[in-house]
Scaffold this motif. Structure first.
Motif, PDB file in Angstrom:
ATOM      1  N   GLN B  36       0.838  -1.201   0.000  1.00  0.00           N
ATOM      2  CA  GLN B  36       0.000   0.000   0.000  1.00  0.00           C
ATOM      3  C   GLN B  36       0.874   1.253   0.000  1.00  0.00           C
ATOM      4  OE1 GLN B  36      -3.294   0.386   0.013  1.00  0.00           O
ATOM      5  NE2 GLN B  36      -3.994  -1.716   0.265  1.00  0.00           N
ATOM      6  N   GLY B  37       1.895   1.237   0.842  1.00  0.00           N
ATOM      7  CA  GLY B  37       2.789   2.388   0.955  1.00  0.00           C
ATOM      8  C   GLY B  37       3.543   2.630  -0.343  1.00  0.00           C
ATOM      9  N   ARG B  38       4.024   1.531  -0.916  1.00  0.00           N
ATOM     10  CA  ARG B  38       4.778   1.666  -2.164  1.00  0.00           C
ATOM     11  C   ARG B  38       3.869   2.189  -3.280  1.00  0.00           C
ATOM     12  NH1 ARG B  38       9.341  -0.043  -4.856  1.00  0.00           N
ATOM     13  NH2 ARG B  38      10.222  -1.336  -3.225  1.00  0.00           N
ATOM     14  N   ALA B  39       2.648   1.669  -3.340  1.00  0.00           N
ATOM     15  CA  ALA B  39       1.716   2.087  -4.392  1.00  0.00           C
ATOM     16  C   ALA B  39       1.401   3.581  -4.260  1.00  0.00           C
ATOM     17  CB  ALA B  39       0.432   1.262  -4.315  1.00  0.00           C
ATOM     18  N   LEU B  40       1.148   4.017  -3.023  1.00  0.00           N
ATOM     19  CA  LEU B  40       0.841   5.435  -2.833  1.00  0.00           C
ATOM     20  C   LEU B  40       2.055   6.301  -3.185  1.00  0.00           C
ATOM     21  CD1 LEU B  40      -1.050   7.680  -1.919  1.00  0.00           C
ATOM     22  CD2 LEU B  40      -0.314   7.275   0.426  1.00  0.00           C
ATOM     23  N   ALA B  41       3.232   5.867  -2.752  1.00  0.00           N
ATOM     24  CA  ALA B  41       4.449   6.617  -3.055  1.00  0.00           C
ATOM     25  C   ALA B  41       4.651   6.723  -4.571  1.00  0.00           C
ATOM     26  CB  ALA B  41       5.656   5.956  -2.394  1.00  0.00           C
ATOM     27  N   ALA B  42       4.344   5.644  -5.267  1.00  0.00           N
ATOM     28  CA  ALA B  42       4.490   5.657  -6.730  1.00  0.00           C
ATOM     29  C   ALA B  42       3.494   6.634  -7.342  1.00  0.00           C
ATOM     30  CB  ALA B  42       4.287   4.253  -7.289  1.00  0.00           C
ATOM     31  N   GLN B  43       2.248   6.606  -6.856  1.00  0.00           N
ATOM     32  CA  GLN B  43       1.228   7.529  -7.378  1.00  0.00           C
ATOM     33  C   GLN B  43       1.600   8.973  -7.126  1.00  0.00           C
ATOM     34  OE1 GLN B  43      -2.868   6.804  -6.220  1.00  0.00           O
ATOM     35  NE2 GLN B  43      -2.511   4.614  -6.315  1.00  0.00           N
ATOM     36  N   LEU B  44       2.279   9.202  -6.003  1.00  0.00           N
ATOM     37  CA  LEU B  44       2.664  10.571  -5.672  1.00  0.00           C
ATOM     38  C   LEU B  44       3.914  11.006  -6.427  1.00  0.00           C
ATOM     39  CD1 LEU B  44       2.033  10.420  -1.819  1.00  0.00           C
ATOM     40  CD2 LEU B  44       0.678  11.684  -3.491  1.00  0.00           C
ATOM     41  N   GLY B  45       4.523  10.085  -7.147  1.00  0.00           N
ATOM     42  CA  GLY B  45       5.673  10.430  -7.976  1.00  0.00           C
ATOM     43  C   GLY B  45       7.022  10.317  -7.289  1.00  0.00           C
ATOM     44  N   PHE B  46       7.095   9.572  -6.196  1.00  0.00           N
ATOM     45  CA  PHE B  46       8.395   9.350  -5.557  1.00  0.00           C
ATOM     46  C   PHE B  46       9.269   8.494  -6.470  1.00  0.00           C
ATOM     47  CE2 PHE B  46       6.229  10.492  -1.591  1.00  0.00           C
ATOM     48  CZ  PHE B  46       7.235  11.175  -0.924  1.00  0.00           C
TER      49      PHE B  46
END
Ligand SMILES: Nc1ncnc2c1ncn2[C@@H]1O[C@H](COP(=O)(O)OP(=O)(O)OP(=O)(O)O)[C@@H](O)[C@H]1O
Ligand SMILES: [Mg+2]
Lengths: 324, 147
Positions: B36-46
């Motif tokens: 979940q954390g990785r997916a959100l970070a990816a969506q946020l452009g990290f």
């Protein structure tokens, strides 16, 4: 009731599900289920006892008129037994005691339904019919006191939702547990130690590592090292989804234990990014021989063992006696 | 007003990135929280490297919950406080930590592990706040900003 161990099982289940007295009290508070509700339900008891048989009859004729539910009652003996159990359940709704034994009983109902694989939508659908049947009689019984009728119905709804919550939760809990057990069983058999060449073992690890599994992997590896008199082991963790400091610690310990037995472990499949994150967190990976891919691991192992690895073409020239 | 903003969100087709909560009760939940954390970070452009740092930080905190408190929760949510970032909250109602200063030291572990989870996670995040009370539980709130 036929099985004397049954109550104990449910008690254990209740603990496993974390349904302490406190938790149950919180649920009742959320439903605003209080002393007045208990009183109202208790006040309903005599009336309920009067119409119990009628409700049960209506309920089962409904269930028997649908194919989906009919199939659970093909045996008349079973039907008679569940009817009796249903009547008891029905009367318990208004008996005025909604403490731990009551909760335990609701769990038993959940377990029974899960065991026969009754789909949850049928459970809920049947409950709806049941409730409507009761409602009609309640309104009829209280027709001179509509206010009391509405209030009692409200109390009944609260209790029924508490019940349905407990029963469906039991369902889910048992399903989740079954899945977990299956996963564990798969994992147990899925850590093979493969002899690749003389003195070289391959240990591919698939799936999450937790402390018990780490222990099992270490034991299995050490036994295999002894059995095969292995000198080098390639431990491939490409299939391990999470590597954090605790998992790294297990890996380091496995590597050290193998070293005590005279074998070198090469760890392959740790992604560079994960390795970097671990190092930044402060995990000292210097004791662990890491390489990128499984292929790299096997090549490194062969080198350690003194195998000369070269391309087929090269071998052809250097070993061709006719060439000289 | 509410219904209007809801409609515009939907018809606009832009998926609004929200908060997610992952209960931590067993080993598999650590993987879920991490994903979940990785997916959100990816969506946020990290960046991919930052996504891994974020996922690793989540693993550390989720594992602490599982090992020391048995159950708890990981919350990940986007942060739009002028700059873009991610907030991770690890919460449990477990035994709590008697001496936080000691727990924050490298190498201190009561479980025979490496003792780097807390201090190391603090190093890889931009903000790190730990609140713990014996008998009450532990809450770690941490943030990482996009660079
Ligand atoms: N959620 C928690 N509840 C109670 N105690 C905790 C919690 N998290 C950490 N601790 C305590 O703080 C100590 C340090 O935690 P830290 O994560 O830094 O190291 P560790 O878990 O022991 O080892 P590692 O994370 O390196 O595998 C733990 O050993 C434990 O005693
Ligand atoms: Mg830790």
């Amino acid at each position: 009731m036929a099985d004397p161990r049954q109550p104990r099982t449910t008690l254990a289940l209740m603990r496993e599900m974390g349904l302490t007295e406190e938790v149950v009290a919180r649920r009742k508070a959320f439903l605003e289920f209080g002393a007045e509700d208990v009183e109202r339900l208790r006040g309903l008891h005599d009336l309920a006892a009067q119409y119990a048989d009628g409700v049960i009859e209506d309920f089962y004729s409904h269930l028997l008129s649908f194919e989906e539910t009919q199939k659970f009652f093909t045996d008349p003996a079973i039907l008679a037994r569940v009817k009796a159990a249903q009547k008891q359940y029905f009367l318990e709704l208004t008996q005025g005691q909604y403490d731990a034994p009551y909760v335990e009983d609701r769990l038993r109902i959940g377990v029974a339904h899960e065991r026969i694989n009754l789909p949850i939508e049928l459970y809920l659908g049947a409950y709806n019919f049941y409730l409507r049947t009761v409602m009609l009689r309640l309104v009829e019984g209280y027709k001179n006191n509509p206010e009391q009728s509405t209030a009692t119905l409200g109390s009944l709804l609260k209790l029924v939702f508490l019940d349905m919550g407990l029963a469906t939760e039991t369902y889910l809990f048992r399903r989740e547990r079954t899945i977990r057990e299956q996963q564990e069983a798969i994992r147990e058999i899925s850590t093979p130690v493969l002899p690749l060449r003389e003195r070289l073992l391959l240990l591919p690890i698939i799936g999450a590592i937790d402390p018990p599994r780490a222990q099992q992997i270490t034991t299995q590896l050490l036994q295999s090292i002894r059995a095969h008199r292995a000198k080098v082991v390639v431990m491939d963790i490409t299939g391990v989804p999470t590597v954090d400091s605790a998992i790294a610690n297990h890996l380091i310990q496995t590597v050290q234990a193998a070293r005590l037995m005279g074998a070198t472990v090469i760890v392959s499949g740790l992604s560079p990014e994960v390795a970097h994150a671990l190092v930044r967190i402060g995990v000292d990976l210097s004791a662990v021989n890491t390489v990128g891919t499984l292929q790299d691991g096997i090549e490194a192992a062969e080198q350690l063992l003194g195998y000369i690895v070269s391309k087929a073409g090269d071998t052809g020239t250097s070993h061709n006696p006719a060439g000289s | 007003m509410d219904s209007r903003s809801w409609t515009s969100t939907c018809s606009g087709g832009t998926h609004v990135v929200g908060e997610s909560r992952v209960p931590i009760k067993q080993g598999g939940d650590i993987i879920t929280a991490r994903q979940q954390g990785r997916a959100l970070a990816a969506q946020l452009g990290f960046s991919s490297a930052d996504q891994t740092l974020i996922a690793t930080a989540i693993s550390e905190m989720a594992r602490n919950i599982l090992v020391y408190a048995k159950v708890g929760e990981i919350i990940v949510r986007p942060e739009h406080n002028g700059k873009a970032g991610i907030t991770i909250i690890a919460h449990d109602a477990g035994p709590g930590i008697p001496d936080i200063n000691r727990a924050m030291q490298n190498g201190y572990s009561t479980s025979g592990s490496l003792g780097v989870g807390l201090p190391g996670t603090k190093r890889i995040m931009d903000e790190f706040l730990i609140v713990s009370e014996v008998g009450k539980g532990t809450t770690v709130t941490m943030k990482k900003w996009k660079t």
